[in-house]
Motif scaffolding. Sequence first.
Motif, PDB file in Angstrom:
ATOM      1  N   SER A  34      -4.524   2.867  -0.896  1.00 49.46           N
ATOM      2  CA  SER A  34      -4.262   2.330  -2.230  1.00 49.46           C
ATOM      3  C   SER A  34      -4.322   0.813  -2.315  1.00 49.46           C
ATOM      4  O   SER A  34      -3.453   0.173  -2.904  1.00 49.46           O
ATOM      5  CB  SER A  34      -2.924   2.835  -2.780  1.00 49.46           C
ATOM      6  OG  SER A  34      -3.010   4.201  -3.061  1.00 49.46           O
ATOM      7  N   SER A  35      -5.356   0.219  -1.746  1.00 53.92           N
ATOM      8  CA  SER A  35      -5.536  -1.218  -1.911  1.00 53.92           C
ATOM      9  C   SER A  35      -5.771  -1.569  -3.373  1.00 53.92           C
ATOM     10  O   SER A  35      -5.316  -2.619  -3.842  1.00 53.92           O
ATOM     11  CB  SER A  35      -6.709  -1.710  -1.052  1.00 53.92           C
ATOM     12  OG  SER A  35      -7.900  -1.017  -1.370  1.00 53.92           O
ATOM     13  N   GLY A  49      -4.532  -9.689   1.392  1.00 55.37           N
ATOM     14  CA  GLY A  49      -4.113  -8.329   1.687  1.00 55.37           C
ATOM     15  C   GLY A  49      -4.340  -7.963   3.135  1.00 55.37           C
ATOM     16  O   GLY A  49      -5.263  -8.471   3.773  1.00 55.37           O
ATOM     17  N   ASN A  50      -3.469  -7.091   3.655  1.00 56.75           N
ATOM     18  CA  ASN A  50      -3.703  -6.545   4.996  1.00 56.75           C
ATOM     19  C   ASN A  50      -3.812  -5.020   4.955  1.00 56.75           C
ATOM     20  O   ASN A  50      -3.565  -4.352   5.951  1.00 56.75           O
ATOM     21  CB  ASN A  50      -2.643  -7.016   5.993  1.00 56.75           C
ATOM     22  CG  ASN A  50      -1.221  -6.614   5.597  1.00 56.75           C
ATOM     23  OD1 ASN A  50      -0.998  -5.962   4.587  1.00 56.75           O
ATOM     24  ND2 ASN A  50      -0.260  -7.012   6.415  1.00 56.75           N
ATOM     25  N   ILE A  51      -4.202  -4.480   3.789  1.00 58.77           N
ATOM     26  CA  ILE A  51      -4.568  -3.070   3.692  1.00 58.77           C
ATOM     27  C   ILE A  51      -6.068  -2.977   3.952  1.00 58.77           C
ATOM     28  O   ILE A  51      -6.848  -3.677   3.298  1.00 58.77           O
ATOM     29  CB  ILE A  51      -4.288  -2.497   2.289  1.00 58.77           C
ATOM     30  CG1 ILE A  51      -2.846  -2.730   1.875  1.00 58.77           C
ATOM     31  CG2 ILE A  51      -4.618  -1.010   2.245  1.00 58.77           C
ATOM     32  CD1 ILE A  51      -2.568  -2.343   0.429  1.00 58.77           C
ATOM     33  N   PRO A  52      -6.511  -2.131   4.870  1.00 56.53           N
ATOM     34  CA  PRO A  52      -7.948  -1.999   5.095  1.00 56.53           C
ATOM     35  C   PRO A  52      -8.649  -1.549   3.816  1.00 56.53           C
ATOM     36  O   PRO A  52      -8.255  -0.562   3.187  1.00 56.53           O
ATOM     37  CB  PRO A  52      -8.052  -0.924   6.186  1.00 56.53           C
ATOM     38  CG  PRO A  52      -6.702  -0.893   6.824  1.00 56.53           C
ATOM     39  CD  PRO A  52      -5.723  -1.262   5.762  1.00 56.53           C
ATOM     40  N   GLY A 101       0.855  -1.173   0.000  1.00 57.86           N
ATOM     41  CA  GLY A 101       0.000   0.000   0.000  1.00 57.86           C
ATOM     42  C   GLY A 101       0.897   1.230   0.000  1.00 57.86           C
ATOM     43  O   GLY A 101       2.125   1.129  -0.031  1.00 57.86           O
ATOM     44  N   ARG A 102       0.280   2.400   0.046  1.00 61.59           N
ATOM     45  CA  ARG A 102       1.086   3.621   0.078  1.00 61.59           C
ATOM     46  C   ARG A 102       0.436   4.647   0.982  1.00 61.59           C
ATOM     47  O   ARG A 102      -0.767   4.635   1.235  1.00 61.59           O
ATOM     48  CB  ARG A 102       1.296   4.192  -1.322  1.00 61.59           C
ATOM     49  CG  ARG A 102       0.038   4.814  -1.962  1.00 61.59           C
ATOM     50  CD  ARG A 102      -0.048   6.302  -1.753  1.00 61.59           C
ATOM     51  NE  ARG A 102      -1.336   6.830  -2.230  1.00 61.59           N
ATOM     52  CZ  ARG A 102      -2.398   6.972  -1.470  1.00 61.59           C
ATOM     53  NH1 ARG A 102      -2.358   6.606  -0.208  1.00 61.59           N
ATOM     54  NH2 ARG A 102      -3.521   7.477  -1.960  1.00 61.59           N
ATOM     55  N   VAL A 103       1.269   5.552   1.476  1.00 62.51           N
ATOM     56  CA  VAL A 103       0.777   6.719   2.200  1.00 62.51           C
ATOM     57  C   VAL A 103       1.290   7.939   1.448  1.00 62.51           C
ATOM     58  O   VAL A 103       2.394   7.905   0.889  1.00 62.51           O
ATOM     59  CB  VAL A 103       1.262   6.711   3.672  1.00 62.51           C
ATOM     60  CG1 VAL A 103       2.781   6.831   3.769  1.00 62.51           C
ATOM     61  CG2 VAL A 103       0.580   7.803   4.473  1.00 62.51           C
TER      62      VAL A 103
END
Length: 400
Positions: free
Chosen positions: A131-132, A122-125, A27-29
């Motif tokens: 950015s899932s 995936g472990n991105i909410p 993912g990204r921030v």
Amino acid sequence: MDAAELKGKFAEAFGYDEGIRIFFAPGRVNFIGEHTDYNGGYVLPAALTFGTWAAASTREDGIYRFRSTNFDTKVESDVSEMIYKKEDDWANYPKGVLRELIQLAGPENSKHYHGADILYHGNIPNGAGLSSSASIELVTGLALSKLAGIDIPMIELVKLAQRAENHFVGVNCGIMDQFAVGMGKEGQAMALKCDTLEYDYMPVKIDGYKLVITNTNKQRGLADSKYNVRRRECEQGLEMIKTVIPHVKSLGDVSFEVWEKVRHVIKDPVIGRRVEHVIMENERVLAAMRVLERNDLNEFGALMIQKHESLRDLYEVTGAELDTLFDEASKVEGCIGTCMTGAGFGGCTVSLVKDDEVDTFKERVAEKYTAKTGLVPTFYICEIGDGATEKLKEEKQSRF
């Protein structure tokens, strides 16, 4: 879950356990530069150490089967029938990427795309603004091209993934998310000019502080939000500016000094606010680059705060939940910067918090946020990681 467990899940889903390869995309921030990407401006994102894993294996019958440990929907499509179907839900993202891969390959090489089974974890909410979707797109592009034996430069996979989201899924996103997910480097943010794709890596040294991402847990889908409305408003503003500066190609090319001279041509106050945010946000990214070079975290945190205030007051994409998180985080001693990250309309904030204040930060923000919104936030202590890659056998596998 680790790589062995993911392969076990693959075997459960597809009935065999041979020839499985593991791929990952983060993912990204985004620290500074929100809603500047599709306006040809600068952004300052970073890849994270959580994201989407894909266990994949080839088939020979032209069938692609998509499964996920996160969603119940199971999708199976023939290579010749990659069309958007609403009922396919999340699987439209990999389907769109596969269609773009086949088009890129052309008649000579498209025959190499002859089927695959692919299981995602995936472990991105989902819907959190980290950015899932881009993570799924890049891990799919990397996995399916590698299985086909076709080496595609990462920057081309980045562009391909953006096309898939624009043309197949129908979200008119810029390239920032895909770029950060594909091109990330451990411990570094990316200063990217989105129209030219000129970029530079900027070390992010936060010794003594933690990156804390706080999820509002308010779900939103970009395709159903006002995201595309904001983009149209910016396009309208650019056309107005072009009446006095015809050569300007994007709002990202308009400096604050030029804006001060031409703002009078935008009579609509709403469009004026949108344009002002983009121009000032672009200036903030340039300032943030200078600040990171001299490792001034306090000034960097101040720029994060200015970013959120602009997104709240000028671009109007925050909303009650994000604003509550911002307000409460700002009150906690030891939090030197906080702002929404992503497109907005729900999603997450990112905060810079002193190491010894993180527990207090989580406790106080959660208490106040729940009292005001009725929602329970989720906190993630994050690190900046690498971009999309294949997880080779000899690599040490961490749990995910």
